[in-house]
Design a protein around this motif. Structure first.
Motif, mmCIF file in Angstrom:
data_model
loop_
_atom_site.group_PDB
_atom_site.id
_atom_site.type_symbol
_atom_site.label_atom_id
_atom_site.label_comp_id
_atom_site.label_asym_id
_atom_site.label_seq_id
_atom_site.Cartn_x
_atom_site.Cartn_y
_atom_site.Cartn_z
ATOM 1 N N VAL A 12 -7.871 -16.561 64.086
ATOM 2 C CA VAL A 12 -8.762 -17.442 63.257
ATOM 3 C C VAL A 12 -9.700 -18.397 63.905
ATOM 4 O O VAL A 12 -10.938 -18.328 63.606
ATOM 5 C CB VAL A 12 -7.662 -18.435 62.566
ATOM 6 C CG1 VAL A 12 -8.674 -19.501 61.665
ATOM 7 C CG2 VAL A 12 -6.782 -17.919 61.488
ATOM 8 N N ARG A 54 -17.749 -11.782 59.604
ATOM 9 C CA ARG A 54 -16.853 -10.712 59.628
ATOM 10 C C ARG A 54 -17.293 -9.433 60.352
ATOM 11 O O ARG A 54 -16.362 -8.969 60.955
ATOM 12 C CB ARG A 54 -16.798 -10.363 58.043
ATOM 13 C CG ARG A 54 -15.931 -11.394 57.192
ATOM 14 C CD ARG A 54 -15.839 -10.630 55.869
ATOM 15 N NE ARG A 54 -15.375 -12.002 54.914
ATOM 16 C CZ ARG A 54 -16.157 -12.699 54.112
ATOM 17 N NH1 ARG A 54 -17.690 -12.320 54.166
ATOM 18 N NH2 ARG A 54 -15.858 -13.611 53.290
ATOM 19 N N LEU A 67 -7.658 -21.731 56.510
ATOM 20 C CA LEU A 67 -7.585 -20.364 57.059
ATOM 21 C C LEU A 67 -6.267 -20.343 58.115
ATOM 22 O O LEU A 67 -5.477 -19.425 58.038
ATOM 23 C CB LEU A 67 -8.630 -20.004 57.734
ATOM 24 C CG LEU A 67 -9.928 -19.649 56.945
ATOM 25 C CD1 LEU A 67 -11.263 -19.315 57.990
ATOM 26 C CD2 LEU A 67 -9.651 -18.064 56.433
ATOM 27 N N LEU A 88 -13.573 -16.314 51.264
ATOM 28 C CA LEU A 88 -14.169 -17.399 51.589
ATOM 29 C C LEU A 88 -15.640 -17.889 50.834
ATOM 30 O O LEU A 88 -15.698 -19.125 50.675
ATOM 31 C CB LEU A 88 -14.495 -17.396 53.303
ATOM 32 C CG LEU A 88 -14.387 -18.458 53.952
ATOM 33 C CD1 LEU A 88 -12.749 -18.847 53.902
ATOM 34 C CD2 LEU A 88 -14.476 -18.249 55.495
ATOM 35 N N PHE A 136 -9.758 -13.815 55.108
ATOM 36 C CA PHE A 136 -11.184 -13.749 55.500
ATOM 37 C C PHE A 136 -11.994 -12.785 54.934
ATOM 38 O O PHE A 136 -13.071 -12.418 55.409
ATOM 39 C CB PHE A 136 -11.306 -13.985 57.110
ATOM 40 C CG PHE A 136 -12.451 -14.327 57.653
ATOM 41 C CD1 PHE A 136 -12.615 -15.679 57.831
ATOM 42 C CD2 PHE A 136 -13.563 -13.753 58.057
ATOM 43 C CE1 PHE A 136 -13.765 -16.357 58.398
ATOM 44 C CE2 PHE A 136 -14.535 -14.154 58.701
ATOM 45 C CZ PHE A 136 -14.943 -15.606 58.652
#
Length: 453
Positions: free
Chosen positions: A276, A436, A163, A394, A389
């Motif tokens: 991140v 998220r 990421l 993911l 993301f």
């Protein structure tokens, strides 16, 4: 030719008690040493990207004298290299240095706990040129094997490092490997690129010869502080730029402090780093300042690279096994978010049920500077949520990497049973949506605040 080489190598390594040719070592019916054939030049000089992009889990064998291995296990916290013959996929890597490694949670605590085998396995480090000058493995001097004992999924480091890199932040590469010592299988490990001069050459090819510091923060004007943390250019570095960086932050406030930060760091890159960091719930990284007994506070699990041509600094993440877990974040992440300003500074809060104290990161000079541009940080968060993301991205990586390591997890006698591991992987996958949503809520709340709602 192969037989002659093995005979010569066996004689040369006779002081180690290591053989060559694949003789079996009794281990309760588990595993045997692989044949250790002559070195492959392509392995020594190969592109390291190929190592970390492998479509399988490679096996490493290390052969030591029995008494050397026993002594290493009895004194792991000393972190001293011992001689070992190393093999990779059956090809000899020659004589290398091997030792245990780790921080408090993965080494010191394992030694301190008064119970049998409190940690099923310990992280290890290999130095390929410890005894043979110039010896390399995929152009690397060192390689880390992390035990992942705090990561039930065995996926955190690979997912998290990916990421950062996907967001344009320099980060080590990682994959997986299985380790054997004298034929004894140690299990599955995370294989992580070392942060050293080879790393800076790879990550900063146009500016590769700068100084790399471990966990150095712009808070001191004492050159001894930086000298104790430098990892490259130890003899040449004067630390003048780092000291000037710290002085500029300490002597400014508000917008002027942000302007000072902008002269020393790429603010947009730092905002992407923190986007991140927040999304993966990194409660043990740059925003976590542990308070020592003397009242000082410091963060850890990162490196800082000083670019020689520009004189600017870049943060590199490290040690990410404690990420991507809502449960551990809720239990350990007790300090306020770095974007929040406490009424009084410094402000310390208890964590770990009162066993430790954290200093609120909003009191730190660097974060107080970055707080002046929250719009830029929110833009970085949006880029992350719409990019690497995003929904499904993911999850696909979790599925792909889990498939890659599934058989190695099942064969690891020191790891979780496969049903437990499968459940943990499924749980991680299910938590990604909440991670998220957490970041989306942050953006929504910020938008409402700007509108005065």
């Amino acid at each position: 030719m192969k037989r002659t080489y093995c005979l010569l190598l066996a004689l040369a390594l006779s002081t180690l008690g290591a053989g060559c040719g694949g003789e079996e070592i009794e281990n309760g019916g588990q595993g045997a040493t692989l044949p250790c054939y002559p070195p492959d030049a392509a392995v020594a000089d190969g592109d390291p990207s190929a190592l970390y992009a492998a479509s399988d889990v490679p096996r490493f064998d290390f052969r030591l004298r029995d008494e050397t291995w026993a002594d290493l296990q009895a004194n792991p916290i000393e972190e001293e290299y011992v001689e070992a013959e190393a093999c990779y996929r059956g090809s000899s890597l020659g004589l290398v240095g091997l030792r245990f490694k780790g921080g408090y949670g993965t080494l010191e605590m394992c030694v301190e706990e008064q119970q049998e085998l409190p940690c099923p396995k310990l992280s290890m480090k290999v130095r390929f040129d410890e005894y043979v000058d110039g010896q390399r493995f995929f152009r690397q001097k060192r390689l880390n094997f992390h035990s992942m004992i705090r990561d039930p999924t065995k996926l955190h480091e690979r997912l998290a490092y990916d990421l950062y890199r996907d967001m344009g932040v320099a980060a080590p590469r990682s994959a997986w490997a299985t380790l054997h010592v004298n034929g004894e299988p140690l299990g599955l490990f995370s294989m992580v690129e070392d942060a050293d001069g080879r790393f800076t050459e790879n990550q900063f090819p146009e500016d590769p010869d700068g100084s790399l510091y471990e966990a150095a923060w712009p808070v001191s004007t004492d050159s001894a502080y930086y000298a104790g943390k430098i990892k490259t250019n130890e003899e040449e570095a004067t630390h003048e730029r780092f000291i000037a960086f710290a002085e500029d932050l300490a002597s400014t406030e508000g917008a002027e402090r942000l302007a000072a930060l902008s002269t020393w760091m790429d603010v947009e890159e730092l905002q992407r780093y923190l986007a991140v960091d927040d999304a993966i719930l990194n409660w043990d990284g740059i925003t976590t300042f542990y308070v020592d007994e003397d009242g000082s506070a410091a963060n850890h699990n990162y490196f800082v690279y000083e670019e020689p041509s520009s004189g600017t600094f870049r943060v590199v993440p490290w040690d990410l096994d404690n990420t991507l877990s809502l449960g551990s974040w809720r239990f350990f992440g007790g300090a306020a978010h770095w974007t929040e300003t406490p009424e009084m500074c410094p402000e310390d809060v208890p964590v770990l049920e009162g066993r430790a104290q954290l200093r609120v990161p909003g009191c730190d000079v660097l974060f107080s500077a970055l707080r002046q541009d929250l719009a830029g940080y929110r833009s970085a968060v949006r880029g992350l949520l719409d990019g690497p993301f995003r929904e499904g991205q993911l999850e696909e990586q979790v599925d792909r990497y889990a498939k890659l390591i599934r058989s190695s997890v099942e064969e690891d006698a020191h790891g979780p049973p496969r049903p437990a591991w499968e459940a943990d992987v499924a749980y991680l996958r299910s938590e990604l949506s909440e991670m998220r949503s957490r970041m989306e809520r942050f953006l929504d709340e910020a938008a409402r605040t700007e509108r005065g709602e």
